[in-house]
Structures are given as C-alpha cells and as structure tokens.
Design an enzyme around this catalytic site. Structure first.
Site, PDB file in Angstrom:
ATOM      1  N   SER A 208       0.838  -1.202   0.000  1.00 27.64           N
ATOM      2  CA  SER A 208       0.000   0.000   0.000  1.00 27.64           C
ATOM      3  C   SER A 208       0.875   1.255   0.000  1.00 27.64           C
ATOM      4  O   SER A 208       1.689   1.454  -0.895  1.00 27.64           O
ATOM      5  CB  SER A 208      -0.952  -0.036   1.194  1.00 27.64           C
ATOM      6  OG  SER A 208      -1.995   0.894   1.051  1.00 27.64           O
ATOM      7  N   ASP A 338      -9.345  -6.257  -4.433  1.00 20.20           N
ATOM      8  CA  ASP A 338      -8.908  -5.049  -3.726  1.00 20.20           C
ATOM      9  C   ASP A 338      -9.886  -3.903  -3.975  1.00 20.20           C
ATOM     10  O   ASP A 338     -10.103  -3.480  -5.111  1.00 20.20           O
ATOM     11  CB  ASP A 338      -7.509  -4.655  -4.210  1.00 20.20           C
ATOM     12  CG  ASP A 338      -6.834  -3.633  -3.292  1.00 20.20           C
ATOM     13  OD1 ASP A 338      -7.547  -2.900  -2.596  1.00 20.20           O
ATOM     14  OD2 ASP A 338      -5.590  -3.586  -3.291  1.00 20.20           O
ATOM     15  N   HIS A 366      -7.356  -5.981  -0.209  1.00 21.57           N
ATOM     16  CA  HIS A 366      -6.178  -5.128  -0.090  1.00 21.57           C
ATOM     17  C   HIS A 366      -5.195  -5.636   0.969  1.00 21.57           C
ATOM     18  O   HIS A 366      -3.986  -5.484   0.816  1.00 21.57           O
ATOM     19  CB  HIS A 366      -6.623  -3.704   0.251  1.00 21.57           C
ATOM     20  CG  HIS A 366      -5.519  -2.694   0.232  1.00 21.57           C
ATOM     21  ND1 HIS A 366      -4.841  -2.342  -0.912  1.00 21.57           N
ATOM     22  CD2 HIS A 366      -4.964  -1.950   1.234  1.00 21.57           C
ATOM     23  CE1 HIS A 366      -3.938  -1.426  -0.642  1.00 21.57           C
ATOM     24  NE2 HIS A 366      -3.981  -1.178   0.665  1.00 21.57           N
TER      25      HIS A 366
END
Length: 398
Positions: A208, A338, A366
C-alpha cells in the site's frame, strides 16, 4: 436467571473442587485423630493399626489438597487478569498479544538512532545468509506488527527487518516534510544506513503506502537492492477506480467534512474499514474492535496529517512517475478483490516493466498480509530463490 458461562466452569473446576478435597482431608484427619485419642485398651490392635495408617494417609491427602488449592489459585490470577484486561483495557491486551507473538516468532524489538531521529523496528536472524535480508515496509496507519502473519511463514534462518514507518508507532514523529512519499523514502534510506543494511544488497517489500515508498526507493537507490516486491502499491494512475478512490473523489468535491474511510473514529467506521480492506473481513468480538479503536484514536490527528500528504499532488502518483527508473528485479502481488487500490494497477506496472513478475490472488482484498500470509510468504521466498539461481547462472557465464 443465571446462565452458565465458561468463567463459571473455570471457577467451579479450579476452586470448588480443591476446596471440597481440602475439607474432605480435614474431616478425615479429625476422624482419625479422634480414633487415635481413644485409650489403647478400648481399641483392638487392628483398629489401632488402621488409625495410624489412616492418619498418615489423611495427612498426605491434606497436603495434596493444599497443593491443588495453591495451583488453582495460581491459575485463577492470570485468568482474572486476562478477563479484566479484555473487559476494561482491550487495547493494552492487544499490545500484549503482539508482544507475545513477536517473542514466539523470535523477533526482537530494537531502536536505531540517527542524530535526534530514532527508528523502531523488529528483527530476526542475521545478514549474510544464502538469501538477501528482507526489509518490510507497512502501509498507512499500520505498524511493523502487521507483518507478523507473514513472518510466521518465512524460513527461520531468513534475516527479517520490520520497521515502523516515519511517525508511526515507535518511530520519531516530526512534521509533514517526512510524511510525503519522497520524505519517507529519505527517512527509510537513513534507517537502512543506520543499521548497516546497505553493506549488502537487500530485498525490499512494501504494501500500500509502503509499496509506493518501496517503488520510489528502488528507483532512487537501485544499487542498494537485490530486488523488490510491491504488494497492492499506492502511487499509480489506476485504469479502474476502486471503491476507496471513488469515495476519495467524492470527499474532494464535497463541501461537507466527512470522515476519511481509513481513519475510523467509531466501531461502525472501523467495521466499514475492515470490509473495505478485506475480501473476507475477520469476525472480531466487540471488545477486540474496541481495543483496536482505542489504540488508533490517539493517533488519528497524525493519520490525517499523513493522509493529506500522501494524497497530495507531490505524492499521489509518485510510483507512476518513477517506475520507469526501477532496474532491479520486480515482483508484484495484488488481491483480485482489492477495494482500496484496484488490481488494474498491476497491468500498469507490467506495461512499464515487462519483465516484472505479477501474481494476482483470487478471493483476496487489499490486506494481503492479513488474508493470505502463507501465500505471500511463499511467493516472496520463491522469488528470492529464483533470483539466487539467476544470479548464480550469470556468475557462471561471466
């Protein structure tokens, strides 16, 4: 009406039974003592021998009963402490659990200092093994402990370093200049130098926000790396908007001040965030959710400050602007479901870097480290092994 609970069972099993045995032992001792006080001429020889033997046996039973009671008391204390913490201080209990998990995995928490700035990190093993060291960068508003599920499935002899990103958890909290992607890259490089990780090329993993940082780091300091893994990285121009990006655009265009989806302030918002980040959200008791929220809320102002930096013009597309400079072997892992950063970003990286290795995980969102830790660890380990074979072949040819 009283309903039977596990705590009732524990109290009955560990208190009432020893107490019953204890009093039974006392009763036997008193009865035997009563018999032993009779005049010998009143009792037959058989009765006297029985009383003496029974007195010795009863005394032993009493001692055993006392030991059982002591053991029961020793067990009750930690259980009561656990129950009390779970009910009144769930946040502290979660931190204690992470401490226990780190200890079980052989991870040691350390601090590294560079001038007035300090970094907090956990580490296991030593550099110089058959594979490069691993440096793991967590995502926005997480900590080094988010990697614990993945570290569990890595080889025990693998040198692993998990660092708290700038301002997060135990690492120094300074100002906005350190929270932009470029600022974080420079701080991570400072950390690498402070622990001597730059003495030998290492493998960098980021997820991320940490994936954005890892990608830009690879573009900026390629000679320090052997390879890099990006897990659902931020910082790209995604062909398809995710649910989070769509909500972010609505927030940017709206006039009212709505909460940031990744900065929850209530249990309901925390549950919404878990649904956003996970394809299959974990079913957590309300007390655990309260603990998670209690640990996050004191940092919410900081999280908002970081968020505004990483979605600002200088940082939002940092990886997109620098990915063409990545020259080390690249691995990309992405959850197909995601909802934070759409999986279409994987095609963007593969289009710019055709030799990168892309793996899309079915039924995963995610939070790859949470939902598919075993698979993530295997993919990283296999990738390192492939690079080691490739490097060995190159050396043979040369």
């Amino acid at each position: 009406m009283h309903f039977f609970t596990w705590s009732d069972f524990y109290i009955k099993a560990n208190l009432q039974i020893p107490i019953t045995v204890y009093y039974y032992g006392i009763l036997r001792v008193e009865v035997v003592y009563f018999l032993s006080t009779f005049p010998l001429q009143v009792l037959s020889p058989e009765t006297v021998n029985f009383a003496a033997a029974s007195k010795e046996a009863a005394t032993m039973e009493l001692n055993v009963a006392k030991m059982i009671m002591l053991a029961g008391g020793v067990l009750v204390v930690p259980v009561l402490a656990f129950v009390t913490s779970f009910l009144f201080w769930p946040g502290a209990l979660l931190k204690a659990y992470n401490w226990y998990w780190r200890r079980r995995l052989g991870l040691v928490v350390r601090f590294s200092h560079s001038g007035n700035y300090h970094f907090c990190y956990s580490t296991r093993g030593a550099p110089g093994g058959a594979t490069p060291s691993l440096l793991l960068l967590h995502g926005f508003s997480a900590t080094k402990d988010m990697w614990l599920p993945v570290v569990k499935f890595l080889p025990r002899n693998q040198h692993v370093v998990c660092v708290d990103m700038p301002g997060h958890e135990g690492t120094s909290r300074t100002g906005p200049e350190d929270y932009s992607i470029r600022g974080q890259v420079e701080r991570i490089h400072q950390f690498v130098q402070s622990i001597g990780l730059d003495k030998r090329p290492f493998h960098l993993v980021g997820t991320s926000m940490g994936g954005n940082v890892a990608g830009v780091y690879a573009a900026t300091y390629p000679t320090h790396l052997s390879s890099v893994t990006l897990v659902c990285p931020a910082g790209l121009v995604y062909p398809t908007d995710s649910e989070f990006i769509s909500r972010l655009r609505e927030l940017e265009m709206g006039e009212k001040d709505e909460s940031i989806p990744l900065v929850p302030t209530t249990i309901q918002e925390l549950e919404d965030m878990l649904r956003l980040c996970c394809n299959t959200p974990p079913k957590l008791p309300r007390q655990v959710l309260s603990g998670l929220l209690a640990n996050r809320i004191p940092n919410n102002d900081f999280y908002k400050e970081v968020f505004m930096e990483i979605v600002g013009e200088k940082s939002r597309h940092s990886l997109q602007e620098n990915m063409h400079l990545i020259t080390v072997p690249l691995q990309v892992i992405w959850g197909k479901e995601d909802q934070v950063l759409d999986v279409s970003g994987a095609a963007v990286l593969q289009g710019a870097l055709p030799h990168c290795q892309v793996t899309v995980l079915d039924s995963c969102g995610h939070s790859v480290a949470l939902e598919r830790p075993r698979k993530a660890a295997k993919l990283i380990t296999d990738f390192l092994s492939e690079q080691a074979v490739s490097d060995g072949n190159v050396k043979k040819v040369s």
